[in-house]
Write an enzyme that holds these catalytic residues in place. Structure first.
Site, PDB file in Angstrom:
ATOM      1  N   LYS A   1       0.830  -1.219   0.000  1.00  0.00           N
ATOM      2  CA  LYS A   1       0.000   0.000   0.000  1.00  0.00           C
ATOM      3  C   LYS A   1       0.862   1.266   0.000  1.00  0.00           C
ATOM      4  CE  LYS A   1      -2.372  -2.703  -0.472  1.00  0.00           C
ATOM      5  NZ  LYS A   1      -2.470  -4.171  -0.380  1.00  0.00           N
TER       6      LYS A   1
ATOM      7  N   VAL B   1       0.941 -19.837 -18.427  1.00  0.00           N
ATOM      8  CA  VAL B   1       2.402 -19.859 -18.554  1.00  0.00           C
ATOM      9  C   VAL B   1       2.884 -21.303 -18.458  1.00  0.00           C
ATOM     10  CG1 VAL B   1       4.563 -19.134 -17.474  1.00  0.00           C
ATOM     11  CG2 VAL B   1       2.674 -17.514 -17.703  1.00  0.00           C
TER      12      VAL B   1
ATOM     13  N   GLY C   1      -0.494 -14.068 -13.210  1.00  0.00           N
ATOM     14  CA  GLY C   1      -1.619 -14.102 -12.275  1.00  0.00           C
ATOM     15  C   GLY C   1      -2.299 -12.745 -12.169  1.00  0.00           C
TER      16      GLY C   1
ATOM     17  N   VAL D   1       0.959 -16.226  -8.336  1.00  0.00           N
ATOM     18  CA  VAL D   1      -0.045 -17.247  -8.636  1.00  0.00           C
ATOM     19  C   VAL D   1      -0.718 -17.789  -7.378  1.00  0.00           C
ATOM     20  CG1 VAL D   1       1.010 -17.918 -10.824  1.00  0.00           C
ATOM     21  CG2 VAL D   1       1.766 -19.008  -8.711  1.00  0.00           C
ATOM     22  N   GLY D   2      -0.664 -17.013  -6.317  1.00  0.00           N
ATOM     23  CA  GLY D   2      -1.369 -17.408  -5.098  1.00  0.00           C
ATOM     24  C   GLY D   2      -0.406 -17.712  -3.962  1.00  0.00           C
TER      25      GLY D   2
ATOM     26  N   GLY E   1      -4.648 -11.993 -10.119  1.00  0.00           N
ATOM     27  CA  GLY E   1      -5.361 -11.984  -8.839  1.00  0.00           C
ATOM     28  C   GLY E   1      -5.117 -10.647  -8.151  1.00  0.00           C
TER      29      GLY E   1
ATOM     30  N   ILE F   1      -2.999  -9.666  -5.759  1.00  0.00           N
ATOM     31  CA  ILE F   1      -1.610  -9.220  -5.584  1.00  0.00           C
ATOM     32  C   ILE F   1      -0.997  -8.862  -6.940  1.00  0.00           C
ATOM     33  CG2 ILE F   1       0.682  -9.912  -4.756  1.00  0.00           C
ATOM     34  CD1 ILE F   1      -0.722 -11.619  -2.629  1.00  0.00           C
TER      35      ILE F   1
ATOM     36  N   GLU G   1      -2.776 -14.412 -17.404  1.00  0.00           N
ATOM     37  CA  GLU G   1      -3.717 -15.082 -16.480  1.00  0.00           C
ATOM     38  C   GLU G   1      -4.281 -16.323 -17.169  1.00  0.00           C
ATOM     39  OE1 GLU G   1      -5.051 -14.991 -13.230  1.00  0.00           O
ATOM     40  OE2 GLU G   1      -6.013 -16.762 -14.108  1.00  0.00           O
TER      41      GLU G   1
ATOM     42  N   HIS H   1     -23.419  14.704   2.635  1.00  0.00           N
ATOM     43  CA  HIS H   1     -23.229  15.186   1.267  1.00  0.00           C
ATOM     44  C   HIS H   1     -22.145  16.265   1.257  1.00  0.00           C
ATOM     45  CE1 HIS H   1     -24.106  16.530  -2.785  1.00  0.00           C
ATOM     46  NE2 HIS H   1     -24.120  17.771  -2.324  1.00  0.00           N
TER      47      HIS H   1
HETATM   48  P1  FAD Z   1       1.372 -14.170   8.407  1.00  0.00           P
HETATM   49  O1  FAD Z   1       1.164 -12.729   8.282  1.00  0.00           O
HETATM   50  O2  FAD Z   1       2.004 -14.897   7.272  1.00  0.00           O
HETATM   51  O3  FAD Z   1       2.218 -14.393   9.734  1.00  0.00           O
HETATM   52  C1  FAD Z   1       2.664 -15.649  10.133  1.00  0.00           C
HETATM   53  C2  FAD Z   1       3.838 -15.455  11.049  1.00  0.00           C
HETATM   54  O4  FAD Z   1       4.164 -16.694  11.655  1.00  0.00           O
HETATM   55  C3  FAD Z   1       5.111 -14.992  10.332  1.00  0.00           C
HETATM   56  O5  FAD Z   1       5.613 -13.865  10.965  1.00  0.00           O
HETATM   57  C4  FAD Z   1       6.053 -16.183  10.444  1.00  0.00           C
HETATM   58  O6  FAD Z   1       7.418 -15.812  10.554  1.00  0.00           O
HETATM   59  C5  FAD Z   1       5.560 -16.801  11.741  1.00  0.00           C
HETATM   60  N1  FAD Z   1       5.885 -18.222  11.869  1.00  0.00           N
HETATM   61  C6  FAD Z   1       5.593 -19.229  11.018  1.00  0.00           C
HETATM   62  N2  FAD Z   1       6.007 -20.393  11.519  1.00  0.00           N
HETATM   63  C7  FAD Z   1       6.595 -20.116  12.712  1.00  0.00           C
HETATM   64  C8  FAD Z   1       7.218 -20.898  13.693  1.00  0.00           C
HETATM   65  N3  FAD Z   1       7.334 -22.228  13.577  1.00  0.00           N
HETATM   66  N4  FAD Z   1       7.715 -20.287  14.781  1.00  0.00           N
HETATM   67  C9  FAD Z   1       7.610 -18.924  14.935  1.00  0.00           C
HETATM   68  N5  FAD Z   1       7.012 -18.141  14.040  1.00  0.00           N
HETATM   69  C10 FAD Z   1       6.513 -18.726  12.936  1.00  0.00           C
HETATM   70  N6  FAD Z   1      -4.283  -8.998   3.106  1.00  0.00           N
HETATM   71  C11 FAD Z   1      -5.185  -8.038   3.348  1.00  0.00           C
HETATM   72  O7  FAD Z   1      -6.115  -8.255   4.114  1.00  0.00           O
HETATM   73  N7  FAD Z   1      -5.085  -6.794   2.756  1.00  0.00           N
HETATM   74  C12 FAD Z   1      -4.101  -6.496   1.890  1.00  0.00           C
HETATM   75  O8  FAD Z   1      -4.033  -5.378   1.386  1.00  0.00           O
HETATM   76  C13 FAD Z   1      -3.125  -7.490   1.616  1.00  0.00           C
HETATM   77  N8  FAD Z   1      -2.117  -7.235   0.775  1.00  0.00           N
HETATM   78  C14 FAD Z   1      -1.156  -8.181   0.573  1.00  0.00           C
HETATM   79  C15 FAD Z   1      -0.117  -7.876  -0.296  1.00  0.00           C
HETATM   80  C16 FAD Z   1       0.874  -8.810  -0.533  1.00  0.00           C
HETATM   81  C17 FAD Z   1       2.004  -8.472  -1.460  1.00  0.00           C
HETATM   82  C18 FAD Z   1       0.835 -10.069   0.145  1.00  0.00           C
HETATM   83  C19 FAD Z   1       1.916 -11.082  -0.064  1.00  0.00           C
HETATM   84  C20 FAD Z   1      -0.208 -10.381   1.002  1.00  0.00           C
HETATM   85  C21 FAD Z   1      -1.223  -9.435   1.213  1.00  0.00           C
HETATM   86  N9  FAD Z   1      -2.301  -9.708   2.060  1.00  0.00           N
HETATM   87  C22 FAD Z   1      -3.247  -8.755   2.259  1.00  0.00           C
HETATM   88  C23 FAD Z   1      -2.452 -11.008   2.748  1.00  0.00           C
HETATM   89  C24 FAD Z   1      -2.022 -10.891   4.213  1.00  0.00           C
HETATM   90  O9  FAD Z   1      -0.689 -10.459   4.276  1.00  0.00           O
HETATM   91  C25 FAD Z   1      -2.191 -12.231   4.906  1.00  0.00           C
HETATM   92  O10 FAD Z   1      -3.509 -12.688   4.734  1.00  0.00           O
HETATM   93  C26 FAD Z   1      -1.916 -12.102   6.394  1.00  0.00           C
HETATM   94  O11 FAD Z   1      -0.604 -11.654   6.630  1.00  0.00           O
HETATM   95  C27 FAD Z   1      -2.139 -13.446   7.103  1.00  0.00           C
HETATM   96  O12 FAD Z   1      -1.882 -13.291   8.457  1.00  0.00           O
HETATM   97  P2  FAD Z   1      -1.377 -14.518   9.345  1.00  0.00           P
HETATM   98  O13 FAD Z   1      -1.172 -13.970  10.714  1.00  0.00           O
HETATM   99  O14 FAD Z   1      -2.265 -15.675   9.163  1.00  0.00           O
HETATM  100  O15 FAD Z   1       0.018 -14.953   8.703  1.00  0.00           O
HETATM  101  P1  AMP Z   2      -4.633 -15.238  -6.470  1.00  0.00           P
HETATM  102  O1  AMP Z   2      -4.717 -16.647  -5.943  1.00  0.00           O
HETATM  103  O2  AMP Z   2      -5.871 -14.412  -6.302  1.00  0.00           O
HETATM  104  O3  AMP Z   2      -3.405 -14.533  -5.994  1.00  0.00           O
HETATM  105  O4  AMP Z   2      -4.455 -15.357  -8.042  1.00  0.00           O
HETATM  106  C1  AMP Z   2      -3.461 -16.125  -8.661  1.00  0.00           C
HETATM  107  C2  AMP Z   2      -3.818 -16.229 -10.134  1.00  0.00           C
HETATM  108  O5  AMP Z   2      -2.739 -16.849 -10.843  1.00  0.00           O
HETATM  109  C3  AMP Z   2      -5.054 -17.068 -10.408  1.00  0.00           C
HETATM  110  O6  AMP Z   2      -5.992 -16.269 -11.070  1.00  0.00           O
HETATM  111  C4  AMP Z   2      -4.544 -18.217 -11.288  1.00  0.00           C
HETATM  112  O7  AMP Z   2      -5.467 -18.555 -12.304  1.00  0.00           O
HETATM  113  C5  AMP Z   2      -3.285 -17.617 -11.907  1.00  0.00           C
HETATM  114  N1  AMP Z   2      -2.315 -18.626 -12.367  1.00  0.00           N
HETATM  115  C6  AMP Z   2      -1.879 -19.730 -11.694  1.00  0.00           C
HETATM  116  N2  AMP Z   2      -0.979 -20.443 -12.438  1.00  0.00           N
HETATM  117  C7  AMP Z   2      -0.847 -19.773 -13.625  1.00  0.00           C
HETATM  118  C8  AMP Z   2      -0.063 -19.983 -14.825  1.00  0.00           C
HETATM  119  N3  AMP Z   2       0.758 -21.040 -14.974  1.00  0.00           N
HETATM  120  N4  AMP Z   2      -0.179 -19.074 -15.833  1.00  0.00           N
HETATM  121  C9  AMP Z   2      -0.992 -17.996 -15.691  1.00  0.00           C
HETATM  122  N5  AMP Z   2      -1.753 -17.764 -14.614  1.00  0.00           N
HETATM  123  C10 AMP Z   2      -1.690 -18.619 -13.571  1.00  0.00           C
END
Ligand code: FAD
Ligand code: AMP
Length: 479
Positions: free
Chosen positions: A58, A245, A188, A277-278, A190, A192, A211, A451
């Site tokens: 962000k 891909v 992808g 890709v997720g 999606g 992200i 995609e 408004h």
């Molecule tokens: P995480 O945030 O992944 O935290 C898990 C933590 O556990 C980590 O710090 C890890 O180091 C720790 N851990 C794992 N295993 C161990 C262990 N054995 N011992 C000690 N520590 C451990 N979501 C939104 O809602 N809004 C957004 O705008 C958004 N933007 C995103 C943008 C990007 C580029 C990405 C990659 C993700 C985004 N997300 C967004 C998704 C969001 O970041 C995740 O859904 C969220 O962080 C999940 O929270 P969590 O606590 O489940 O896991």
């Molecule tokens: P999200 O799970 O919302 O982050 O989206 C990931 C996107 O990647 C999905 O829409 C998938 O269809 C797409 N995706 C996964 N594998 C491939 C691939 N090999 N080529 C193109 N798109 C892909």
């Protein structure tokens, strides 16, 4: 044997740190284990969200959007900004500073709430035992009556595009580019992929999004997804749907990507490639052998509606369990689980979890699409209102997009709110609250909105459900 706690949380992302704070607020003796090593070599809290997810993305989206505004929108407003340039390194430094502030802040919150921060890798070795191994390899066993696993998720990698330092990167790598690539590929379309593609497109990259699916944003209402696709295309994102891909080849500083679409096998060359890709659950080494915590067939920790695992007293929340991979979903599960452990009744409404794509304009939705509802055999009525007819949108130079309310035809109960428009991510809370309270479209229509606001479009969309929008040609006569 080290300390004994009421609750030990493994992971300090938005699921884990919120669960730990809430548990401590409920009077429970709580510890939270974290292993994430930050840029300065020390353990940092905040998980994916604060370090490499929601917050840094962000920060870059906001900066790159302001860059576009300064280039294209200021003149019309009478602002002469001269030549506007972008210092990517400075933008990155600002992002890093925000991340540092926020991750550091959690340590302060832990202290204020009496949460013990344990640094190291946590492992559930029994239903009431967590082993914590620090970075020097020293292990200590801590006892707890309850354990919450909040280990999060990691990016999915695909065989056709193995990550290659500085060239083929995942979302984390795409937050670290120190200059704008000329030709950028994103796999992808999606949430992200669209966000990161937008950042670099705004800064001047030629962005191609590949995609595999034929549908664009299938989780968003069809009308909103269609308009979003059109708007992103207008901004210069080349989104190729039905493009799977299949391979890649690194040639010097370039990467040649192979994909197949309706026309056959294709090739395209990029200077950088982002694989979006997720994400997949991260459970590696978190659950010890023989503990009995079951995973499902996709590798998520199996939980019930209240995040109980198959072992009594062991809970799991956030990205490592079923449901949308969103920070606020993880946090709400953290609160629910802490409340349950403290002896309260708690549950979550998984039907009212909002999602936001922070492109410009933003896309935000909660609940069913019109298509979902029809597929489920529910008769619906809908109302939509375009921002082009909103006075505030005109003043904001943000007339693109629309808000759409989906309501049950029989009961008028709101089933979904889907928006593409400036500040859609803020406006969606109205839909969440309305759905939490079981509101009808008429409830929203009879509420008084300030408004001029962008939110008036939601009001008008609710009025439009009965054909009574004020600032749009009416479709029906009042009964
Ligand atoms: P995480 O945030 O992944 O935290 C898990 C933590 O556990 C980590 O710090 C890890 O180091 C720790 N851990 C794992 N295993 C161990 C262990 N054995 N011992 C000690 N520590 C451990 N979501 C939104 O809602 N809004 C957004 O705008 C958004 N933007 C995103 C943008 C990007 C580029 C990405 C990659 C993700 C985004 N997300 C967004 C998704 C969001 O970041 C995740 O859904 C969220 O962080 C999940 O929270 P969590 O606590 O489940 O896991
Ligand atoms: P999200 O799970 O919302 O982050 O989206 C990931 C996107 O990647 C999905 O829409 C998938 O269809 C797409 N995706 C996964 N594998 C491939 C691939 N090999 N080529 C193109 N798109 C892909």
């Amino acid at each position: 044997m080290a300390d004994k706690f009421d609750v030990i949380v493994i992971g300090a992302g938005p699921g884990g740190y919120v669960a730990a704070i809430r548990a401590a607020q409920m009077g429970l003796k709580t510890a939270c284990v974290e292993k994430w090593i930050g840029k300065e070599g020390n353990v940092v809290h905040g998980g994916t969200c604060l370090n490499v997810g929601c917050i840094p993305s962000k920060a870059l989206l906001e900066a790159s959007h302001k860059f576009v505004e300064a280039q294209h929108d200021f003149d019309d407003m009478g602002i002469e900004a001269g030549d506007v340039t972008m210092d990517v390194k400075k933008m990155m430094a600002r992002k890093d500073k925000i991340v540092k502030n926020l991750t550091g802040g959690i340590a302060g919150l832990f202290k204020a709430n009496g949460v013990t921060a344990l640094e190291g890798t946590g492992k559930v070795i029994g239903s009431k035992q967590v082993e914590v191994t620090d970075k020097d390899g020293n292990a200590a066993t801590h006892e707890a009556d309850n354990i919450v696993v909040a280990a999060g998720s990691v990016p999915v990698e695909i065989p056709p595009t193995p990550l290659t330092e500085g060239l083929i990167v995942d979302s984390t790598g795409a937050l670290e580019f120190q200059q704008t690539p000329k030709r950028l590929g994103v796999i992808g379309a999606g949430v992200i992929g669209l966000e990161l593609g937008s950042v670099w497109n705004r800064l001047g990259s030629e962005v191609t999004v590949l995609e595999a699916m034929d549908d664009f944003l299938p989780m968003v209402d069809g009308a909103i997804a269609k308009e979003t696709q059109k708007l992103l295309k207008k901004q210069g994102l080349d989104i190729k749907l039905g493009a799977r891909v299949t391979g890649s080849e690194v040639k010097g500083d370039e990467v040649v990507v192979k994909y197949s679409d309706a026309k056959g096998e294709q090739e395209i060359t990029f200077d950088k490639l982002i694989v979006c890709v997720g994400r997949k659950p991260y459970t590696k080494g978190v659950i010890g052998d023989g503990v009995g915590v079951e995973l499902d067939e996709r590798g998520f920790i199996h939980v019930d509606d209240q995040c109980r695992t198959s072992v009594p007293g062991v809970y799991a929340i956030g990205d490592c369990v079923r449901g949308p991979m969103l920070a606020h979903k993880a946090s709400e599960e953290g609160v629910m689980v802490a409340d349950i452990i403290a002896g309260h009744k708690a549950e979550m409404n998984y039907d009212a979890i909002p999602s936001v794509i922070y492109t410009f304009p933003e896309v935000a939705w909660v609940g069913m699409t019109e298509q979902d509802a029809k597929a489920a055999g529910i008769e619906v009525k809908t109302g939509a209102f375009p921002f082009a007819a909103s006075g505030r949108a005109m003043a904001n130079n943000a007339t693109e997009g629309q808000a759409k309310v989906i309501a049950d035809a029989e009961t008028d109960r709101i089933l979904g709110l889907h928006i593409v428009g400036q500040h859609a991510g803020e406006m969606i809370a109205q839909g969440v609250i309305a759905m939490e309270f079981g509101s009808s479209a008429e409830d929203l229509a009879l509420s008084c909105y300030a408004h001029p606001t962008m939110s008036e479009a939601v009001h008008e969309a609710a009025l439009a459900v009965e054909g009574h929008a004020i600032h749009m040609a009416n479709r029906k006569k009042r009964k």
